[in-house]
Design an enzyme around this catalytic site. Structure first.
Site, short mmCIF file in Angstrom:
data_model
loop_
_atom_site.label_atom_id
_atom_site.label_comp_id
_atom_site.label_asym_id
_atom_site.label_seq_id
_atom_site.Cartn_x
_atom_site.Cartn_y
_atom_site.Cartn_z
CE1 TYR A 1 43.21 -29.34 -39.30
CE2 TYR A 1 45.30 -30.47 -39.27
CZ TYR A 1 44.34 -29.77 -39.95
OH TYR A 1 44.51 -29.50 -41.27
CE LYS B 1 32.73 -19.57 -44.69
NZ LYS B 1 32.66 -18.70 -45.87
CG ASP C 1 34.74 -17.26 -47.96
OD1 ASP C 1 35.03 -16.42 -47.09
OD2 ASP C 1 33.56 -17.53 -48.27
CG ASP D 1 46.97 -28.22 -43.03
OD1 ASP D 1 48.00 -28.06 -43.68
OD2 ASP D 1 46.54 -29.35 -42.70
O1 LIG Z 1 49.87 -34.51 -40.21
C1 LIG Z 1 49.79 -34.62 -41.43
O2 LIG Z 1 49.95 -35.69 -42.00
C2 LIG Z 1 49.52 -33.41 -42.26
C3 LIG Z 1 49.82 -32.14 -41.54
C4 LIG Z 1 49.84 -30.97 -42.40
O3 LIG Z 1 49.39 -30.95 -43.53
C5 LIG Z 1 50.48 -29.75 -41.91
O4 LIG Z 1 50.82 -29.66 -40.75
O5 LIG Z 1 50.62 -28.81 -42.69
MG LIG Z 2 49.60 -29.05 -44.48
#
Ligand SMILES: O=C(O)CCC(=O)C(=O)O
Ligand SMILES: [Mg+2]
Ligand SMILES: NC(=O)C1=CN([C@@H]2O[C@H](COP(=O)(O)OP(=O)(O)OC[C@H]3O[C@@H](n4cnc5c(N)ncnc54)[C@H](OP(=O)(O)O)[C@@H]3O)[C@@H](O)[C@H]2O)C=CC1
Length: 424
Positions: A163, A233, A286, A310
């Site tokens: 990210y 992972k 997983d 996420d």
């Molecule tokens: O920043 C985004 O557009 C998605 C972020 C996301 O899916 C989250 O933080 O759960």
């Molecule tokens: Mg999300």
């Protein structure tokens, strides 16, 4: 007081401040910054404000009141500040200065276009913990047989991993140069299609891991939880995800006195507050995703990297009835930004249709964070009662027998009616 260009600071109300020890000083009339959000943000955010205002007014009998201060991000920011201003500096300044805020979802286009504003907000304010509790509300339709067995709190690392947004497009000169560098300097020949590969970089640090895992273990101690699971992972990504696991265990030993169970790698420590044992364990991502479905009771506090977190957030939300009631918070030592787990659900935007439960429960977390426990408890109570009444939004109504479907604002009204019924 800082002068802002477009942010209107409410005349009444005071700032929440943070002491040197990180403790909040919350006045009875705090100013809370909010970002409305894109897409269904226009639907859910006003409903959240209405419900919170009603709860605070009733619970504190007018002695406390939130003064809302709108700050801008996303499409609304481009309307207020001009094209291409998606995340104004003064929004970041205000969110930092006012210490506690709440936001609706913000759109991120897939592929090209702007990078995520949600991620930018987290990174620029160093909100390194994404805290997402997942619990079951009785009566919510769920795809699993025993949803009440799912009771977990996700600590998702919010500042690093892929990210970080360091990636280079296939065919770009940067990708080509990087490929050449890897080839010539490190003797890497295993990129299968070098001419057409994009490249992404995944930074994972010891400091970033330790501060996240420290918060997760401290949470387990403070909330008397039985375990902390490091999800990774690390069998494949040894020096990033694998190191996350190793650094996590090492921190548990060094800072919390955890000791190996049967030669490790699992560990145990005694909760200094309750005397009960906390297990520190790990799971490969997983396998973890199938185990949370098959044996959810074995998991409690989860510490994991950004991308895993996420995926796990949405998967666990589904397990207890969906993203419509999945709350969250982004936290640093001094700033807290509360937000729903879901996104902007563009097909429903502006239709007064979706479930506002997720942002309302995020507000519940916010009130608890502020020490307004009675108001937070009231939100949980009226949410339980509203669900029990089966007057729910489409997401629950389509799976619930005998339900009456209500709109987004209609569900807000159901909550407020439940609140007023408590008074009667
Ligand atoms: O920043 C985004 O557009 C998605 C972020 C996301 O899916 C989250 O933080 O759960
Ligand atoms: Mg999300
Ligand atoms: N923190 C943030 O601001 C986030 C922003 N996003 C952004 O949001 C945009 C859309 O993302 P997308 O992948 O479609 O994910 P969304 O979470 O927006 O929507 C996916 C599905 O989840 C369900 N859903 C979402 N919100 C609600 C709600 N309030 N009540 C009930 N159900 C809900 C809907 O399911 P159904 O179709 O079954 O009705 C919807 O189609 C993207 O730009 C993404 O980047 C995504 C996640 C977080």
């Amino acid at each position: 007081m800082t002068q802002y260009q477009h942010i209107q600071v409410p005349e009444a109300g005071q700032k929440i401040t943070v002491g040197a020890d990180g403790a909040l000083n919350v006045p009875s009339q705090p100013i809370i910054a909010f970002i409305e959000g894109d897409g269904t943000g226009v639907d859910v955010t006003p409903v959240m404000r209405r419900v919170v205002d009603a709860v605070v007014a009733q619970v504190y009998r007018g002695e406390r009141q939130i003064h809302w201060m709108e700050v801008y991000a996303g499409e609304k920011a481009t309307r207020v500040y001009g094209p291409d201003v998606w995340l104004p500096d003064e929004t970041l300044d205000a969110v930092r200065e006012y210490a506690v805020s709440i936001k609706g979802p913000l759109t991120t286009p897939v592929g090209g276009g702007i990078r995520s504003l949600n991620v930018a907000l987290r990174q620029q304010l160093d909100l390194y913990v994404c805290l997402r509790p997942v619990r079951y509300f009785k009566g919510v339709p769920s795809p699993v047989r025993e949803p009440s067995k799912t009771d977990m709190v996700i600590f998702r690392e919010n500042s690093e991993d892929i990210y970080a947004g360091i990636e280079f497009e296939a065919g770009s000169s940067q990708a080509r140069r990087l490929m050449q560098f890897l080839h010539e300097e490190f003797g890497i020949h295993k990129i299968r299609f070098p001419e057409t590969s994009a490249i992404g970089i995944k930074p994972v640090s010891r400091e970033g891991t330790e501060r996240l895992v420290r918060q997760a273990i401290q949470y387990a101690i403070d909330h008397d939880k039985p375990s902390v699971t490091l999800v990774h992972k690390g069998n494949i990504m040894k020096f990033t995800e694998g190191a996350f696991r190793d650094w996590g265990y090492a921190l548990a030993a060094r800072e919390f006195g955890a000791t190996l169970i049967d030669g490790g790698p699992w560990m145990r420590l005694k909760n200094p507050k309750t005397g009960r044992e906390i297990t520190i364990k790990d799971s490969i991502a997983d396998a973890f995703l199938q185990q949370i479905l098959l044996r959810p009771v074995e998991y409690s506090v989860i510490a994991t990297l950004n991308l895993n977190g996420d995926y796990i957030s949405d998967a666990l939300a589904a397990q207890v009835g969906g993203i419509g009631i999945a709350p969250g918070a982004n936290l640093s030592g001094s700033v807290a930004v509360f937000e729903a787990t879901h996104g902007t659900a563009p097909k429903y935007a502006g239709k007064d249709y979706v479930n506002p439960g997720s942002i309302i429960l995020s507000a519940e977390m916010m009130l608890r964070h502020m020490g307004w426990i009675e108001a937070a408890d009231a939100i949980i109570r009226i949410m339980e009662k509203a669900i029990r009444s089966k007057h729910v939004t489409y997401d629950f109504a389509r799976l619930m027998e005998g339900a009456t479907q209500v709109s987004c604002s209609g569900f807000g009204q159901v909550l407020i009616d439940q609140l007023h019924a408590e008074e009667a």
